[in-house]
Design a protein around this motif. Structure first.
Motif, PDB file in Angstrom:
ATOM      1  N   ARG A   1     -20.318 -69.459 -73.206  1.00  0.00           N
ATOM      2  CA  ARG A   1     -21.359 -70.444 -72.905  1.00  0.00           C
ATOM      3  C   ARG A   1     -22.503 -69.865 -72.085  1.00  0.00           C
ATOM      4  N   HIS A   2     -22.186 -69.110 -71.025  1.00  0.00           N
ATOM      5  CA  HIS A   2     -23.236 -68.595 -70.155  1.00  0.00           C
ATOM      6  C   HIS A   2     -24.168 -67.638 -70.902  1.00  0.00           C
ATOM      7  N   ILE A   3     -23.633 -66.889 -71.829  1.00  0.00           N
ATOM      8  CA  ILE A   3     -24.465 -65.981 -72.620  1.00  0.00           C
ATOM      9  C   ILE A   3     -25.347 -66.787 -73.575  1.00  0.00           C
ATOM     10  N   ARG A   4     -24.756 -67.815 -74.214  1.00  0.00           N
ATOM     11  CA  ARG A   4     -25.555 -68.644 -75.112  1.00  0.00           C
ATOM     12  C   ARG A   4     -26.706 -69.323 -74.367  1.00  0.00           C
ATOM     13  N   GLU A   5     -26.451 -69.777 -73.149  1.00  0.00           N
ATOM     14  CA  GLU A   5     -27.501 -70.430 -72.372  1.00  0.00           C
ATOM     15  C   GLU A   5     -28.594 -69.450 -71.985  1.00  0.00           C
ATOM     16  N   LEU A   6     -28.209 -68.236 -71.627  1.00  0.00           N
ATOM     17  CA  LEU A   6     -29.204 -67.226 -71.287  1.00  0.00           C
ATOM     18  C   LEU A   6     -30.077 -66.889 -72.500  1.00  0.00           C
ATOM     19  N   LEU A   7     -29.457 -66.755 -73.657  1.00  0.00           N
ATOM     20  CA  LEU A   7     -30.219 -66.488 -74.879  1.00  0.00           C
ATOM     21  C   LEU A   7     -31.125 -67.662 -75.231  1.00  0.00           C
ATOM     22  N   ALA A   8     -30.659 -68.882 -74.948  1.00  0.00           N
ATOM     23  CA  ALA A   8     -31.491 -70.059 -75.204  1.00  0.00           C
ATOM     24  C   ALA A   8     -32.724 -70.064 -74.305  1.00  0.00           C
ATOM     25  N   LEU A   9     -32.595 -69.637 -73.065  1.00  0.00           N
ATOM     26  CA  LEU A   9     -33.751 -69.522 -72.178  1.00  0.00           C
ATOM     27  C   LEU A   9     -34.770 -68.539 -72.744  1.00  0.00           C
ATOM     28  N   LEU A  10     -34.276 -67.409 -73.222  1.00  0.00           N
ATOM     29  CA  LEU A  10     -35.179 -66.415 -73.802  1.00  0.00           C
ATOM     30  C   LEU A  10     -35.843 -66.951 -75.068  1.00  0.00           C
ATOM     31  N   ARG A  11     -35.083 -67.693 -75.890  1.00  0.00           N
ATOM     32  CA  ARG A  11     -35.640 -68.261 -77.117  1.00  0.00           C
ATOM     33  C   ARG A  11     -36.734 -69.277 -76.777  1.00  0.00           C
ATOM     34  N   LEU A  12     -36.484 -70.099 -75.784  1.00  0.00           N
ATOM     35  CA  LEU A  12     -37.481 -71.087 -75.374  1.00  0.00           C
ATOM     36  C   LEU A  12     -38.735 -70.403 -74.848  1.00  0.00           C
ATOM     37  N   ARG A  13     -38.557 -69.292 -74.164  1.00  0.00           N
ATOM     38  CA  ARG A  13     -39.687 -68.533 -73.634  1.00  0.00           C
ATOM     39  C   ARG A  13     -40.516 -67.917 -74.755  1.00  0.00           C
TER      40      ARG A  13
ATOM     41  N   GLN B   1     -24.774 -61.498 -85.041  1.00  0.00           N
ATOM     42  CA  GLN B   1     -23.380 -61.215 -84.730  1.00  0.00           C
ATOM     43  C   GLN B   1     -22.491 -62.268 -85.371  1.00  0.00           C
ATOM     44  N   SER B   2     -21.355 -61.827 -85.911  1.00  0.00           N
ATOM     45  CA  SER B   2     -20.367 -62.767 -86.429  1.00  0.00           C
ATOM     46  C   SER B   2     -19.424 -63.162 -85.302  1.00  0.00           C
ATOM     47  N   GLY B   3     -18.348 -63.847 -85.655  1.00  0.00           N
ATOM     48  CA  GLY B   3     -17.407 -64.296 -84.642  1.00  0.00           C
ATOM     49  C   GLY B   3     -16.816 -63.165 -83.831  1.00  0.00           C
ATOM     50  N   ILE B   4     -16.640 -62.007 -84.455  1.00  0.00           N
ATOM     51  CA  ILE B   4     -16.135 -60.847 -83.731  1.00  0.00           C
ATOM     52  C   ILE B   4     -16.962 -59.637 -84.103  1.00  0.00           C
TER      53      ILE B   4
ATOM     54  N   PRO C   1     -16.224 -40.258 -79.422  1.00  0.00           N
ATOM     55  CA  PRO C   1     -16.840 -41.467 -79.992  1.00  0.00           C
ATOM     56  C   PRO C   1     -15.825 -42.596 -80.118  1.00  0.00           C
ATOM     57  N   TYR C   2     -16.263 -43.821 -79.866  1.00  0.00           N
ATOM     58  CA  TYR C   2     -15.363 -44.966 -79.935  1.00  0.00           C
ATOM     59  C   TYR C   2     -16.142 -46.201 -80.368  1.00  0.00           C
ATOM     60  N   GLN C   3     -15.421 -47.203 -80.822  1.00  0.00           N
ATOM     61  CA  GLN C   3     -16.001 -48.505 -81.132  1.00  0.00           C
ATOM     62  C   GLN C   3     -15.145 -49.578 -80.475  1.00  0.00           C
ATOM     63  N   VAL C   4     -15.801 -50.561 -79.855  1.00  0.00           N
ATOM     64  CA  VAL C   4     -15.101 -51.652 -79.197  1.00  0.00           C
ATOM     65  C   VAL C   4     -15.084 -52.845 -80.141  1.00  0.00           C
ATOM     66  N   VAL C   5     -13.904 -53.366 -80.421  1.00  0.00           N
ATOM     67  CA  VAL C   5     -13.737 -54.498 -81.326  1.00  0.00           C
ATOM     68  C   VAL C   5     -13.241 -55.678 -80.512  1.00  0.00           C
ATOM     69  N   GLY C   6     -13.913 -56.811 -80.609  1.00  0.00           N
ATOM     70  CA  GLY C   6     -13.472 -57.966 -79.832  1.00  0.00           C
ATOM     71  C   GLY C   6     -14.379 -59.149 -80.047  1.00  0.00           C
ATOM     72  N   GLU C   7     -14.247 -60.140 -79.184  1.00  0.00           N
ATOM     73  CA  GLU C   7     -15.064 -61.342 -79.301  1.00  0.00           C
ATOM     74  C   GLU C   7     -16.531 -61.014 -79.087  1.00  0.00           C
ATOM     75  N   ALA C   8     -17.390 -61.632 -79.871  1.00  0.00           N
ATOM     76  CA  ALA C   8     -18.821 -61.459 -79.688  1.00  0.00           C
ATOM     77  C   ALA C   8     -19.258 -62.115 -78.385  1.00  0.00           C
ATOM     78  N   LEU C   9     -20.283 -61.566 -77.765  1.00  0.00           N
ATOM     79  CA  LEU C   9     -20.776 -62.126 -76.514  1.00  0.00           C
ATOM     80  C   LEU C   9     -21.239 -63.569 -76.680  1.00  0.00           C
ATOM     81  N   THR C  10     -21.735 -63.898 -77.871  1.00  0.00           N
ATOM     82  CA  THR C  10     -22.300 -65.230 -78.092  1.00  0.00           C
ATOM     83  C   THR C  10     -21.246 -66.332 -78.158  1.00  0.00           C
ATOM     84  N   THR C  11     -19.971 -65.989 -78.071  1.00  0.00           N
ATOM     85  CA  THR C  11     -18.937 -67.020 -78.021  1.00  0.00           C
ATOM     86  C   THR C  11     -18.811 -67.620 -76.620  1.00  0.00           C
TER      87      THR C  11
END
Length: 353
Positions: free
Chosen positions: A79-91, A221-224, A67-77
């Motif tokens: 731009r391309h991920i934020r834009e993809l999520l915005a498309l889904l939100r608009l839909r 998700q928070s910053g990390i 078992p493991y946990q990955v610690v790092g930057e959130a995906l939402t930091t």
């Protein structure tokens, strides 16, 4: 010899330290029958310089079942991920179009002013996304670049993937939106973007086709992705993310020139951690020291003769920082010695009587 061998060495060393993870560990000879592991999974951290080093580690841990946990930057930091999520939100929620429109149309060539975004959001609430985009693109005092931008979004909307599950929709939508941007990313950028998209796709699997619950989970998700010390899991994280934390046993992988200290490989610096001051050797040395001092009891430094970075095989020499450590404080281990198969003990088979 390779980054994959390095990852397997880390996994097998942890397996030995905890006394094996299954009966197969004993039967295969990977863990000695007399070994009594006194470590738990939560005692270990694996530190790396760049996010690009995660993949072979994650694959090795997945194969092992550790078992493991990955610690790092959130995906939402990103731009391309934020834009993809915005498309889904608009839909999913066209009645709340203003925020996703700001993400999709608020910056870059052909961006809309705030006033135009508000007007478009009002038209969407009245007409729906498709008709509103068509109407606004042909009316008003928009510039040609703005009309093209709206036309591209309309074309994507007309060709929305006819799949029920998010994990099927996301890769197609991601590729279509990236094509509309007209950008020419480097190989490194392309690899990093697709890796993040694959992570987003995996996170969407539990939600099936439910867009809103998925978006709400991503928004929380928070910053990390924060390290959870209560979880009995090996922590995989960048050296930067490990600041302030300590672990009984630490692996620092990728101790190679070009990685630690970092220098842009073929001028394609696209790592999460190496974006600022990578050429500053003094700063890199301090970072190396930070990684070393995360270890309370045991520290293992490793380097690979060859590794894949940003889609290409590179050969890097060992880090100068390893050589600077006093010889008296180092003990050299080899993967061959760590991974060699042990002879099975004759008394491993339990007697029935």
């Amino acid at each position: 010899p390779t980054d994959r061998a390095e990852a397997e060495t880390v996994v097998h060393t942890i397996e030995q330290a905890v006394g094996g993870t299954s009966y197969f560990s004993l039967d295969s000879g990977r863990v000695a029958g007399t070994a009594q592991g006194n470590r738990t999974f939560g005692d270990f951290a694996v530190l790396y310089r760049m996010g690009a080093q995660r993949r072979p580690l994650i694959e090795a841990f997945d194969r092992s079942g550790i078992p493991y946990q990955v610690v790092g930057e959130a995906l939402t930091t990103h731009r391309h991920i934020r834009e993809l999520l915005a498309l889904l939100r608009l839909r999913a929620q066209p009645d709340h179009a203003l925020l996703p429109l700001a993400t999709l149309l608020g910056k870059g060539k052909g961006s809309l002013t705030e006033e135009a975004q508000v007007r478009l959001a009002g038209e969407i609430a009245t007409r729906g996304v498709k008709d509103a985009l068509r109407y606004v693109a042909t009316k008003g005092d928009l510039k040609p670049a703005q009309r093209r931008r709206l036309g591209g979004l309309l074309a994507l909307w007309m060709d929305w993937p006819a799949f029920a599950r998010l994990d099927e929709v996301i890769p197609i939508l991601y590729g279509a939106w990236a094509a509309l941007q007209g950008e020419t990313p480097t190989v490194a950028q392309t690899v990093a973007q697709h890796e993040r998209m694959a992570q987003l796709r995996l996170r969407s699997v539990p939600f099936g086709g439910e867009i809103v619950p998925f978006l709400d989970a991503m928004a929380l998700q928070s910053g990390i992705d924060v390290y959870d010390p209560r979880a009995d899991r090996v922590a995989l994280m960048s050296i930067h993310a490990a600041k302030g934390l300590e672990f009984p046993a630490v692996f620092m992988v990728g101790c190679e020139e070009g990685l630690l200290p970092y220098s842009a490989l073929n001028n394609e610096d696209q790592s999460d951690d190496a974006s600022n001051g990578a050429s500053n050797i003094a700063e890199e040395r301090r970072l190396f020291y930070v990684g070393m001092t995360r270890a309370q009891e045991a520290l293992t430094l490793s380097y690979a003769a060859r590794r894949v970075l940003f889609g290409q095989m590179v050969t890097l020499p060992p880090s100068r920082f390893v050589d600077e450590i006093e010889a008296a404080r180092k003990a050299m281990l080899t993967p061959t010695a760590l991974l060699q198969k042990r002879e099975k003990s004759e008394d491993l088979q339990l007697k029935l009587f």
